[in-house]
Design an enzyme around this catalytic site. Sequence first.
Site, PDB file in Angstrom:
ATOM      1  N   HIS A  91      27.918 -27.629 -28.321  1.00 38.84           N
ATOM      2  CA  HIS A  91      28.133 -29.135 -28.447  1.00 38.84           C
ATOM      3  C   HIS A  91      26.205 -29.671 -28.103  1.00 38.84           C
ATOM      4  CE1 HIS A  91      28.573 -29.052 -23.923  1.00 38.84           C
ATOM      5  NE2 HIS A  91      27.974 -30.424 -23.936  1.00 38.84           N
ATOM      6  N   LYS A  95      24.022 -33.408 -30.022  1.00 40.76           N
ATOM      7  CA  LYS A  95      23.721 -35.003 -29.287  1.00 40.76           C
ATOM      8  C   LYS A  95      22.249 -34.795 -30.475  1.00 40.76           C
ATOM      9  CE  LYS A  95      24.696 -32.886 -24.881  1.00 40.76           C
ATOM     10  NZ  LYS A  95      25.847 -33.801 -23.736  1.00 40.76           N
ATOM     11  N   ASP A 148      26.298 -20.399 -18.115  1.00 42.57           N
ATOM     12  CA  ASP A 148      27.239 -21.595 -18.653  1.00 42.57           C
ATOM     13  C   ASP A 148      26.269 -22.568 -19.772  1.00 42.57           C
ATOM     14  OD1 ASP A 148      29.821 -23.416 -18.300  1.00 42.57           O
ATOM     15  OD2 ASP A 148      28.649 -24.453 -16.903  1.00 42.57           O
ATOM     16  N   HIS A 153      22.932 -23.661 -24.090  1.00 43.75           N
ATOM     17  CA  HIS A 153      22.725 -24.421 -24.227  1.00 43.75           C
ATOM     18  C   HIS A 153      21.130 -24.968 -24.178  1.00 43.75           C
ATOM     19  CE1 HIS A 153      26.809 -25.733 -24.275  1.00 43.75           C
ATOM     20  NE2 HIS A 153      26.652 -25.810 -23.333  1.00 43.75           N
ATOM     21  N   ARG A 273      14.092 -37.366 -23.158  1.00 39.59           N
ATOM     22  CA  ARG A 273      15.795 -37.677 -22.153  1.00 39.59           C
ATOM     23  C   ARG A 273      16.651 -37.555 -22.890  1.00 39.59           C
ATOM     24  NH1 ARG A 273      15.284 -41.590 -18.433  1.00 39.59           N
ATOM     25  NH2 ARG A 273      16.496 -43.320 -19.772  1.00 39.59           N
ATOM     26  N   GLN A 275      20.044 -37.090 -22.602  1.00 43.90           N
ATOM     27  CA  GLN A 275      21.309 -38.203 -21.522  1.00 43.90           C
ATOM     28  C   GLN A 275      21.066 -38.176 -19.628  1.00 43.90           C
ATOM     29  OE1 GLN A 275      24.527 -35.191 -22.271  1.00 43.90           O
ATOM     30  NE2 GLN A 275      24.454 -34.639 -20.417  1.00 43.90           N
ATOM     31  N   LEU A 302      10.405 -44.829 -25.714  1.00 44.26           N
ATOM     32  CA  LEU A 302      11.328 -45.379 -26.289  1.00 44.26           C
ATOM     33  C   LEU A 302      12.233 -46.118 -26.091  1.00 44.26           C
ATOM     34  CD1 LEU A 302      13.009 -46.141 -29.143  1.00 44.26           C
ATOM     35  CD2 LEU A 302      11.783 -43.790 -29.931  1.00 44.26           C
TER      36      LEU A 302
HETATM   37  N1  NDP Z   1      13.111 -45.232 -20.478  1.00 41.93           N
HETATM   38  C1  NDP Z   1      13.524 -44.620 -19.633  1.00 41.93           C
HETATM   39  O1  NDP Z   1      14.327 -44.882 -19.194  1.00 41.93           O
HETATM   40  C2  NDP Z   1      12.215 -44.419 -18.429  1.00 41.93           C
HETATM   41  C3  NDP Z   1      12.787 -43.873 -17.353  1.00 41.93           C
HETATM   42  N2  NDP Z   1      11.903 -43.899 -16.047  1.00 41.93           N
HETATM   43  C4  NDP Z   1      12.268 -43.353 -15.410  1.00 41.93           C
HETATM   44  O2  NDP Z   1      10.885 -43.505 -14.093  1.00 41.93           O
HETATM   45  C5  NDP Z   1      11.250 -42.961 -13.343  1.00 41.93           C
HETATM   46  C6  NDP Z   1      10.658 -41.713 -12.521  1.00 41.93           C
HETATM   47  O3  NDP Z   1      10.078 -40.834 -13.569  1.00 41.93           O
HETATM   48  P1  NDP Z   1       9.845 -39.200 -13.956  1.00 41.93           P
HETATM   49  O4  NDP Z   1       8.280 -39.333 -13.517  1.00 41.93           O
HETATM   50  O5  NDP Z   1       9.003 -39.078 -15.796  1.00 41.93           O
HETATM   51  O6  NDP Z   1      10.228 -38.880 -13.220  1.00 41.93           O
HETATM   52  P2  NDP Z   1      10.712 -38.595 -12.153  1.00 41.93           P
HETATM   53  O7  NDP Z   1       9.700 -39.228 -11.252  1.00 41.93           O
HETATM   54  O8  NDP Z   1      11.934 -38.129 -11.806  1.00 41.93           O
HETATM   55  O9  NDP Z   1      10.651 -36.926 -11.812  1.00 41.93           O
HETATM   56  C7  NDP Z   1       8.971 -35.972 -12.619  1.00 41.93           C
HETATM   57  C8  NDP Z   1       9.296 -35.017 -12.370  1.00 41.93           C
HETATM   58  O10 NDP Z   1       8.349 -34.661 -11.009  1.00 41.93           O
HETATM   59  C9  NDP Z   1      10.319 -33.008 -11.008  1.00 41.93           C
HETATM   60  N3  NDP Z   1      10.266 -33.650  -8.991  1.00 41.93           N
HETATM   61  C10 NDP Z   1      10.966 -35.100  -8.464  1.00 41.93           C
HETATM   62  N4  NDP Z   1      10.707 -34.949  -7.586  1.00 41.93           N
HETATM   63  C11 NDP Z   1      10.330 -33.762  -7.185  1.00 41.93           C
HETATM   64  C12 NDP Z   1      10.346 -33.278  -5.983  1.00 41.93           C
HETATM   65  N5  NDP Z   1      10.526 -33.678  -4.489  1.00 41.93           N
HETATM   66  N6  NDP Z   1       9.449 -32.046  -5.710  1.00 41.93           N
HETATM   67  C13 NDP Z   1       9.184 -31.220  -6.941  1.00 41.93           C
HETATM   68  N7  NDP Z   1       9.165 -32.176  -7.912  1.00 41.93           N
HETATM   69  C14 NDP Z   1      10.300 -33.180  -8.622  1.00 41.93           C
HETATM   70  C15 NDP Z   1      11.531 -33.556 -11.817  1.00 41.93           C
HETATM   71  O11 NDP Z   1      11.802 -32.773 -11.878  1.00 41.93           O
HETATM   72  P3  NDP Z   1      13.684 -32.381 -11.981  1.00 41.93           P
HETATM   73  O12 NDP Z   1      13.411 -33.270 -13.499  1.00 41.93           O
HETATM   74  O13 NDP Z   1      14.335 -31.723 -11.662  1.00 41.93           O
HETATM   75  O14 NDP Z   1      14.109 -34.193 -11.162  1.00 41.93           O
HETATM   76  C16 NDP Z   1      10.648 -33.399 -12.516  1.00 41.93           C
HETATM   77  O15 NDP Z   1       9.614 -32.744 -13.094  1.00 41.93           O
HETATM   78  C17 NDP Z   1      12.628 -41.602 -13.452  1.00 41.93           C
HETATM   79  O16 NDP Z   1      13.573 -42.147 -13.157  1.00 41.93           O
HETATM   80  C18 NDP Z   1      12.451 -42.563 -14.768  1.00 41.93           C
HETATM   81  O17 NDP Z   1      14.161 -42.101 -15.218  1.00 41.93           O
HETATM   82  C19 NDP Z   1      10.530 -43.739 -16.237  1.00 41.93           C
HETATM   83  C20 NDP Z   1       9.354 -43.803 -17.971  1.00 41.93           C
HETATM   84  C21 NDP Z   1      10.844 -44.610 -18.803  1.00 41.93           C
HETATM   85  O1  LIG Z   2      29.197 -26.723 -21.835  1.00 41.23           O
HETATM   86  C1  LIG Z   2      29.059 -27.303 -20.715  1.00 41.23           C
HETATM   87  O2  LIG Z   2      28.480 -28.190 -21.035  1.00 41.23           O
HETATM   88  C2  LIG Z   2      29.103 -29.337 -19.749  1.00 41.23           C
HETATM   89  C3  LIG Z   2      27.831 -30.499 -19.674  1.00 41.23           C
HETATM   90  O3  LIG Z   2      27.976 -31.150 -20.652  1.00 41.23           O
HETATM   91  P1  LIG Z   2      27.067 -32.508 -21.104  1.00 41.23           P
HETATM   92  O4  LIG Z   2      27.567 -32.732 -22.333  1.00 41.23           O
HETATM   93  O5  LIG Z   2      28.478 -33.796 -20.010  1.00 41.23           O
HETATM   94  O6  LIG Z   2      25.937 -32.316 -20.993  1.00 41.23           O
HETATM   95  C4  LIG Z   2      29.209 -28.083 -17.967  1.00 41.23           C
HETATM   96  O7  LIG Z   2      29.888 -29.490 -17.473  1.00 41.23           O
HETATM   97  C5  LIG Z   2      29.623 -27.641 -17.929  1.00 41.23           C
HETATM   98  O8  LIG Z   2      29.849 -26.805 -17.125  1.00 41.23           O
HETATM   99  C6  LIG Z   2      29.318 -26.688 -19.444  1.00 41.23           C
HETATM  100  O9  LIG Z   2      30.675 -25.650 -19.570  1.00 41.23           O
END
Ligand code: NDP
Ligand SMILES: O=C1O[C@H](COP(=O)(O)O)[C@@H](O)[C@H](O)[C@H]1O
Length: 394
Positions: A91, A95, A148, A153, A273, A275, A302
């Site tokens: 699935h 997306k 899974d 995916h 992103r 989702q 965007l």
């Molecule tokens: N259009 C929109 O909606 C936008 C939203 N934003 C938001 O702004 C915020 C900051 O954005 P961004 O800098 O891209 O994302 P984040 O700061 O959430 O994450 C950036 C990266 O750092 C990693 N990370 C986060 N915390 C730690 C940690 N404690 N130690 C090590 N690695 C870490 C994350 O891993 P992991 O992925 O595993 O969390 C990811 O790879 C987010 O909440 C984002 O959604 C920003 C720009 C546009």
């Molecule tokens: O296939 C699966 O996907 C779901 C997550 O799907 P999403 O579209 O909500 O990201 C996951 O919860 C489940 O464990 C897995 O079998």
Amino acid sequence: MLLNKEISEHESSKNSQPGTSRRLFYLALPPSVYPSVCKMIRNYCMNQSDLTGWTRIVVEKPFGKDLSSAEELSNQLGELFDEQQLYRIDHYLGKELVQNLLVLRFANRFFLPLWNRDNIDNIQIVFREDFGTEGRGGYFDEYGIIRDIIQNHLLQVLCLVAMEKPVSLKPEHIRDEKVKVLQSVLPISLEEVVLGQYEGYKDDPTVSDSSNTPTFATVVLHIHNERWEGVPFILKAGKALNSRKAEIRVQFKDVPGDIFKCKKQGRNEFVIRLQPLEAMYMKLTVKKPGLEMSTIQSELDLSYGQRYQGIAIPEAYERLILDTIRGDQQHFVRRDELKAAWEIFTPLLHRIDDGELKPLPYKPGSRGPEQADELLARAGYVQTHGYIWIPPTL
Ligand SMILES: NC(=O)C1=CN([C@@H]2O[C@H](COP(=O)(O)OP(=O)(O)OC[C@H]3O[C@@H](n4cnc5c(N)ncnc54)[C@H](OP(=O)(O)O)[C@@H]3O)[C@@H](O)[C@H]2O)C=CC1
Ligand SMILES: O=C1O[C@H](COP(=O)(O)O)[C@@H](O)[C@H](O)[C@H]1O
């Protein structure tokens, strides 16, 4: 025979074009019963030979548990149906932002020259869920997070991020390129794997007390080809974490001969992103508005909710089921793709199944085991500090 009778009656009562018989069977069943169910369909429920139409079979995962069981299942189904009749559904391929990947990469001049090892330092493909295996412990414990989520995916997403431009948009051309990427993935090194299991997972009565099943995994893959040599693809997935999201994060290399000390701000990143709240944003360095010549990390953003107001994004399954009716296999997994995907993960999965690798415990609601972030850093990911996103107001 009874089912066939029911379907035939339904067809004759509903057919707007008398004489056509189009039959779609959607199997969401344990893989052990696929062969017997398919045999019954083959023997008794095919579209009537004297009428025009088709019979198609949609198969939900799990498609086996490892390479040999998947191949056995493929052989059994292959004896009953042609590949053109089989729709292995994933699935994630339905997306919106996953479907956008081909357009993004191959219809935009921006990305064509940048999308390679010369410019990209590392790529993360991430799935996080903020709930555990509630109610599905029995199923999940047999499979674990790699089977899974990662082997299907996230690996499908990797294919679309990494593949070469297909000859055309014909399903076979696209799937040919995906297979090539999968076949170019090097064997997984155990030093580049971190497994976790959240505390409390085994409290589920359907989960064994001695379960070794990972509910979290970070696995680094390397693609041995001209475009990607040396670029780690970090696949991360976990349940019961502190947030829910699925995203692709492409981190670019540092600017050579940097005169602005951009490194302090953080690297350029392009985030897709998937989702929740579909968005694509580019984290980039700009002059901080004001009198001083200083820099700050900002973004080109965007956000679909803002940009495409009033447009409903279809559900992944809605789209994919429509594809099965239309007979378009572009977003379905071909047999050789499935085989190549299992070839990548089977050796690691067997070591986990044999208890050779143990998942590390992590607290529900946390980021998962700390070792996963350490692995991320070892793979070359440089985390941005001090970037603050201010959501735009309308
Ligand atoms: N259009 C929109 O909606 C936008 C939203 N934003 C938001 O702004 C915020 C900051 O954005 P961004 O800098 O891209 O994302 P984040 O700061 O959430 O994450 C950036 C990266 O750092 C990693 N990370 C986060 N915390 C730690 C940690 N404690 N130690 C090590 N690695 C870490 C994350 O891993 P992991 O992925 O595993 O969390 C990811 O790879 C987010 O909440 C984002 O959604 C920003 C720009 C546009
Ligand atoms: O296939 C699966 O996907 C779901 C997550 O799907 P999403 O579209 O909500 O990201 C996951 O919860 C489940 O464990 C897995 O079998």
